[in-house]
Design a protein around this motif. Structure first.
Motif, PDB file in Angstrom:
ATOM      1  N   GLU A   3       0.834  -0.969  -0.108  1.00  0.00           N
ATOM      2  CA  GLU A   3      -0.269  -0.338   0.123  1.00  0.00           C
ATOM      3  C   GLU A   3       0.646   1.617   0.365  1.00  0.00           C
ATOM      4  OE1 GLU A   3       2.112  -0.737   3.351  1.00  0.00           O
ATOM      5  OE2 GLU A   3       0.892  -2.039   2.567  1.00  0.00           O
ATOM      6  N   ALA A   4       0.445   2.257   0.092  1.00  0.00           N
ATOM      7  CA  ALA A   4       1.068   3.018  -0.269  1.00  0.00           C
ATOM      8  C   ALA A   4       1.405   4.426   0.894  1.00  0.00           C
ATOM      9  CB  ALA A   4      -0.314   4.851  -0.590  1.00  0.00           C
ATOM     10  N   ALA A   5       2.408   4.720   0.908  1.00  0.00           N
ATOM     11  CA  ALA A   5       2.741   5.254   2.347  1.00  0.00           C
ATOM     12  C   ALA A   5       2.958   6.499   3.040  1.00  0.00           C
ATOM     13  CB  ALA A   5       4.341   4.688   2.553  1.00  0.00           C
ATOM     14  N   ASP A   6       2.301   7.409   3.199  1.00  0.00           N
ATOM     15  CA  ASP A   6       2.165   8.727   3.024  1.00  0.00           C
ATOM     16  C   ASP A   6       3.114   8.862   4.020  1.00  0.00           C
ATOM     17  OD1 ASP A   6       1.459   8.603   6.226  1.00  0.00           O
ATOM     18  OD2 ASP A   6      -0.821   8.973   5.363  1.00  0.00           O
ATOM     19  N   GLN A   7       3.247  10.682   4.330  1.00  0.00           N
ATOM     20  CA  GLN A   7       5.249  11.502   4.572  1.00  0.00           C
ATOM     21  C   GLN A   7       4.330  10.899   6.581  1.00  0.00           C
ATOM     22  OE1 GLN A   7       7.286  12.834   3.100  1.00  0.00           O
ATOM     23  NE2 GLN A   7       6.077  11.992   1.651  1.00  0.00           N
ATOM     24  N   ALA A   8       3.015  10.291   6.654  1.00  0.00           N
ATOM     25  CA  ALA A   8       3.128   9.860   8.304  1.00  0.00           C
ATOM     26  C   ALA A   8       4.137   8.815   9.001  1.00  0.00           C
ATOM     27  CB  ALA A   8       2.186  10.582   8.987  1.00  0.00           C
ATOM     28  N   THR A   9       3.408   8.716   7.437  1.00  0.00           N
ATOM     29  CA  THR A   9       4.147   6.350   7.678  1.00  0.00           C
ATOM     30  C   THR A   9       5.134   6.063   7.308  1.00  0.00           C
ATOM     31  OG1 THR A   9       2.376   5.923   6.187  1.00  0.00           O
ATOM     32  CG2 THR A   9       1.876   6.525   8.391  1.00  0.00           C
ATOM     33  N   SER A  82      12.514  -1.777  -3.293  1.00  0.00           N
ATOM     34  CA  SER A  82      11.849  -0.628  -2.873  1.00  0.00           C
ATOM     35  C   SER A  82      10.462  -0.685  -2.078  1.00  0.00           C
ATOM     36  CB  SER A  82      12.800   0.242  -3.665  1.00  0.00           C
ATOM     37  OG  SER A  82      13.688   0.680  -4.129  1.00  0.00           O
ATOM     38  N   THR A  83      10.815  -0.243  -1.395  1.00  0.00           N
ATOM     39  CA  THR A  83       8.558   0.130  -1.100  1.00  0.00           C
ATOM     40  C   THR A  83       8.335   0.800  -2.254  1.00  0.00           C
ATOM     41  OG1 THR A  83       9.457   1.987   0.115  1.00  0.00           O
ATOM     42  CG2 THR A  83       9.275  -0.093   1.068  1.00  0.00           C
ATOM     43  N   MET A  84       6.493   0.868  -2.166  1.00  0.00           N
ATOM     44  CA  MET A  84       5.525   1.479  -2.802  1.00  0.00           C
ATOM     45  C   MET A  84       6.143   2.879  -3.390  1.00  0.00           C
ATOM     46  SD  MET A  84       3.484   1.567  -4.705  1.00  0.00           S
ATOM     47  CE  MET A  84       2.804  -0.866  -5.118  1.00  0.00           C
ATOM     48  N   ALA A  85       6.596   3.699  -2.243  1.00  0.00           N
ATOM     49  CA  ALA A  85       6.636   4.588  -2.221  1.00  0.00           C
ATOM     50  C   ALA A  85       8.310   5.106  -3.645  1.00  0.00           C
ATOM     51  CB  ALA A  85       7.570   5.903  -1.383  1.00  0.00           C
ATOM     52  N   PHE A  91       8.380   6.047 -11.208  1.00  0.00           N
ATOM     53  CA  PHE A  91       7.531   4.988 -12.624  1.00  0.00           C
ATOM     54  C   PHE A  91       7.320   6.710 -12.890  1.00  0.00           C
ATOM     55  CE2 PHE A  91       4.503   4.197 -14.991  1.00  0.00           C
ATOM     56  CZ  PHE A  91       4.666   3.447 -15.143  1.00  0.00           C
ATOM     57  N   CYS A  92       6.927   7.590 -11.960  1.00  0.00           N
ATOM     58  CA  CYS A  92       6.127   8.875 -12.582  1.00  0.00           C
ATOM     59  C   CYS A  92       7.013   9.553 -12.522  1.00  0.00           C
ATOM     60  CB  CYS A  92       5.287   9.015 -11.474  1.00  0.00           C
ATOM     61  SG  CYS A  92       3.887   8.332 -10.563  1.00  0.00           S
ATOM     62  N   SER A 125       0.696  12.806 -10.461  1.00  0.00           N
ATOM     63  CA  SER A 125       1.436  13.465  -9.618  1.00  0.00           C
ATOM     64  C   SER A 125      -0.086  13.385  -8.724  1.00  0.00           C
ATOM     65  CB  SER A 125       0.633  15.646 -10.105  1.00  0.00           C
ATOM     66  OG  SER A 125      -0.243  15.960 -10.693  1.00  0.00           O
ATOM     67  N   GLY A 126       0.381  13.717  -7.010  1.00  0.00           N
ATOM     68  CA  GLY A 126      -0.398  13.481  -6.297  1.00  0.00           C
ATOM     69  C   GLY A 126      -0.223  12.368  -5.438  1.00  0.00           C
ATOM     70  N   ASP A 127      -0.956  11.892  -5.897  1.00  0.00           N
ATOM     71  CA  ASP A 127      -0.816  10.175  -4.553  1.00  0.00           C
ATOM     72  C   ASP A 127      -0.683   8.968  -5.846  1.00  0.00           C
ATOM     73  OD1 ASP A 127      -1.813   8.279  -2.537  1.00  0.00           O
ATOM     74  OD2 ASP A 127      -4.136   7.663  -3.793  1.00  0.00           O
ATOM     75  N   TYR A 128      -0.362   8.893  -7.077  1.00  0.00           N
ATOM     76  CA  TYR A 128      -0.065   8.548  -8.268  1.00  0.00           C
ATOM     77  C   TYR A 128       1.881   8.219  -8.060  1.00  0.00           C
ATOM     78  CZ  TYR A 128      -3.944   9.288 -10.248  1.00  0.00           C
ATOM     79  OH  TYR A 128      -6.156   8.772 -10.743  1.00  0.00           O
ATOM     80  N   THR A 129       2.462   9.494  -7.697  1.00  0.00           N
ATOM     81  CA  THR A 129       3.211   9.868  -7.037  1.00  0.00           C
ATOM     82  C   THR A 129       4.335   8.541  -6.060  1.00  0.00           C
ATOM     83  OG1 THR A 129       3.479  11.796  -6.050  1.00  0.00           O
ATOM     84  CG2 THR A 129       3.694  11.969  -8.538  1.00  0.00           C
ATOM     85  N   ARG A 130       2.991   8.000  -4.598  1.00  0.00           N
ATOM     86  CA  ARG A 130       3.599   7.810  -3.312  1.00  0.00           C
ATOM     87  C   ARG A 130       2.819   6.260  -4.077  1.00  0.00           C
ATOM     88  NH1 ARG A 130       1.558  12.748  -2.863  1.00  0.00           N
ATOM     89  NH2 ARG A 130      -0.731  11.727  -1.918  1.00  0.00           N
ATOM     90  N   ASN A 131       2.071   6.232  -4.770  1.00  0.00           N
ATOM     91  CA  ASN A 131       1.673   4.275  -4.894  1.00  0.00           C
ATOM     92  C   ASN A 131       1.202   3.813  -5.790  1.00  0.00           C
ATOM     93  OD1 ASN A 131       0.066   2.250  -4.769  1.00  0.00           O
ATOM     94  ND2 ASN A 131      -1.304   2.443  -2.426  1.00  0.00           N
ATOM     95  N   LEU A 132       1.511   3.183  -6.931  1.00  0.00           N
ATOM     96  CA  LEU A 132       1.590   2.734  -8.605  1.00  0.00           C
ATOM     97  C   LEU A 132      -0.227   1.577  -8.240  1.00  0.00           C
ATOM     98  CD1 LEU A 132       4.793   1.151 -10.021  1.00  0.00           C
ATOM     99  CD2 LEU A 132       3.317   3.527 -10.413  1.00  0.00           C
ATOM    100  N   GLU A 133      -0.284   1.993  -7.246  1.00  0.00           N
ATOM    101  CA  GLU A 133      -1.920   0.728  -7.102  1.00  0.00           C
ATOM    102  C   GLU A 133      -2.649   1.682  -7.436  1.00  0.00           C
ATOM    103  OE1 GLU A 133      -1.404  -1.987  -3.507  1.00  0.00           O
ATOM    104  OE2 GLU A 133      -1.020  -3.319  -4.647  1.00  0.00           O
ATOM    105  N   ARG A 134      -3.100   2.912  -6.894  1.00  0.00           N
ATOM    106  CA  ARG A 134      -3.348   3.972  -6.765  1.00  0.00           C
ATOM    107  C   ARG A 134      -3.786   4.644  -8.485  1.00  0.00           C
ATOM    108  NH1 ARG A 134      -3.474   2.409  -2.531  1.00  0.00           N
ATOM    109  NH2 ARG A 134      -5.129   1.172  -3.750  1.00  0.00           N
TER     110      ARG A 134
END
Length: 446
Positions: A3-9, A82-85, A91-92, A125-134
């Motif tokens: 899954e995505a890992a946001d800045q907090a996690t 590498s992790t998802m982020a 990729f992006c 951009s946005g969420d796509y740059t942190r999670n390819l599944e999105r």
């Protein structure tokens, strides 16, 4: 990957080989009867091992392994995956400069790909740059709508989107099958082997442990194969191994007395459930069992199946509905313990199941993560629930943080009484091997 890992996690699922900031110890959060403890690295690990040993004695034990477990950065170089982020960023980033990647990788989006996305109000951009599944979910959803459109030109758009989906597949396939780990580097695989060695400590009278993972890679399978540990992963057959959820109901036993037909559960048996699919899976049109496990993997065509809501094919119902049902079934049972490692709590479907399990009084959740993280980690900590343990923080001197997979396996998981003897024997053998040439030379001089 998971899954995505946001800045907090991000810290939770960061590569296991990164160095922690200097600190006197790590944190063990146990609310209720136990105060949060700042533990040093001299006596702290023994306290954690003792607590985990008691928890692992529960009737039902399950592990949830995230992307952080398969990532290891040593000397600035990624030895695993590498992790998802970082993957999403790479990729992006390859599609920047208006898509003019003449000399770029074959999986990079080109100008026409970006124009297609822009025509539907989308950018990388946005969420796509942190999670390819999105990104995959969006592409599948867009394809689903356009495939049912009667507008002229939409058929070409569908073909373009199919090409973009194939490029994401190719990129992930390349990252999951190529790298230092595929060229002789055994660092990550060695950690998985050590993990599964620790996992077989359970009393044979207790149900066998379950390992759930969101990763596509084959580190778990290869580690257990090398250790000679039998496991059930939901597939049956030999020449054609096909997904059959009934396999998860099977157990492995050995016959103790042929005359009296006495049986005993085999030590070390593990149930492995890959919630987001695997690079070894493919699908065909074979009736009730369309998902196959293929060896070896030679091409990325239809080998990774993404759990996207809009994907309209046989995998929508199976295997994902079966896999998630197994996860829910295991964690909501009485006297269950779930231990998460390398998981950033970024998958809502999994999180909802975990939160449902917390309504069971006898359920216990043990999270290896930075206790000072935000997001869902902070929410779990704010509950002040004595059934929720959070372990993490700075690692031992010169080592990775306490919540990284390498540190957990090497320092915090309970050890067999024979482990120290095994380590001592291994050290002696290594010393003897290193000294053999010198002794041989000395003998020749005599």
């Amino acid at each position: 990957m998971n899954e995505a890992a946001d800045q907090a996690t991000v810290a939770v699922s960061a590569p296991t080989g990164m160095r922690a900031a200097d600190s006197d110890g790590f944190i063990f959060v146990r609310s209720g009867d136990h105060a949060t403890q700042q533990l040093d690295w001299e006596k702290g690990p023994e306290l954690v091992r003792k607590a985990l040993s008691e928890a692992l004695g529960a009737r039902n034990v399950a592990f949830l392994l995230g992307a952080g477990c398969s990532s290891m950065v040593v000397g600035g170089s990624e030895r695993g995956i590498s992790t998802m982020a970082p993957l999403a960023k790479e990729f992006c980033g390859a599609a920047v400069d208006n898509g003019r990647n003449v000399d770029g990788p074959t999986w990079a989006f080109d100008g026409s790909d970006l124009s297609c996305l822009a025509g539907h109000g989308l950018t990388l951009s946005g969420d796509y740059t942190r999670n390819l599944e999105r990104l995959m979910e969006t592409l599948y959803a867009l394809r689903f709508v356009l495939a049912r459109s009667d507008d002229a030109g939409d058929a070409d758009e569908v073909a373009r989107i199919d090409g973009m989906i194939a490029k994401v597949h190719e990129f992930l396939w390349e990252r999951c099958t190529a790298g230092a780990f595929a060229n002789g580097d055994g660092n990550v695989l060695g950690l998985y082997e050590a993990f599964y060695r620790r996992l077989v400590l359970r009393d044979r009278s207790l149900p066998r442990p379950w390992v759930f993972t969101t990763n596509y890679d084959l580190f778990s399978e290869r580690a257990m194969d090398r250790l000679g540990l039998p496991y059930a992963n939901g597939f049956s057959g030999v020449v054609e191994r096909r997904f059959n959820p009934a396999v998860f109901r099977y157990a492995l036993a050995e016959q103790l007395d042929i005359s009296n037909r006495k049986w005993s559960a085999v030590d070390g048996f593990v149930y492995l459930c890959k919630l987001h699919g695997s690079i070894s899976w493919t699908e065909d049109d074979h009736g009730l069992f369309p998902i196959r496990e293929t060896w070896p993997q030679t091409a990325p065509t239809k080998v990774m199946i993404f759990p996207t809501p809009a994907k309209q094919n046989s995998s929508l119902g199976s295997p994902y509905s079966d896999l998630f049902r197994e996860f829910q079934s295991r964690v909501v049972r009485e006297q269950s313990v779930l231990i998460t490692m390398g998981y950033a709590f970024g998958d809502e479907h999994l999180n909802n199941i975990i939160y449902q399990a917390l309504t069971i009084p006898t359920f216990r959740l043990i999270v290896f993560a930075d206790p000072n993280s935000g997001g869902d980690i902070a929410k779990l900590r704010s509950l002040n629930d004595p059934r929720i343990w959070i372990i993490g923080g700075s690692g031992p001197p010169g080592g990775a943080p306490a919540h990284y997979f390498s540190t957990v396996v090497e320092h915090l998981l309970p050890r067999r009484p024979s482990d120290r003897i095994d380590d001592a024997v291994k050290l002696v053998l290594q010393t003897m091997a290193a000294g053999a040439p010198a002794r041989a030379g000395a003998s020749g001089d005599d």
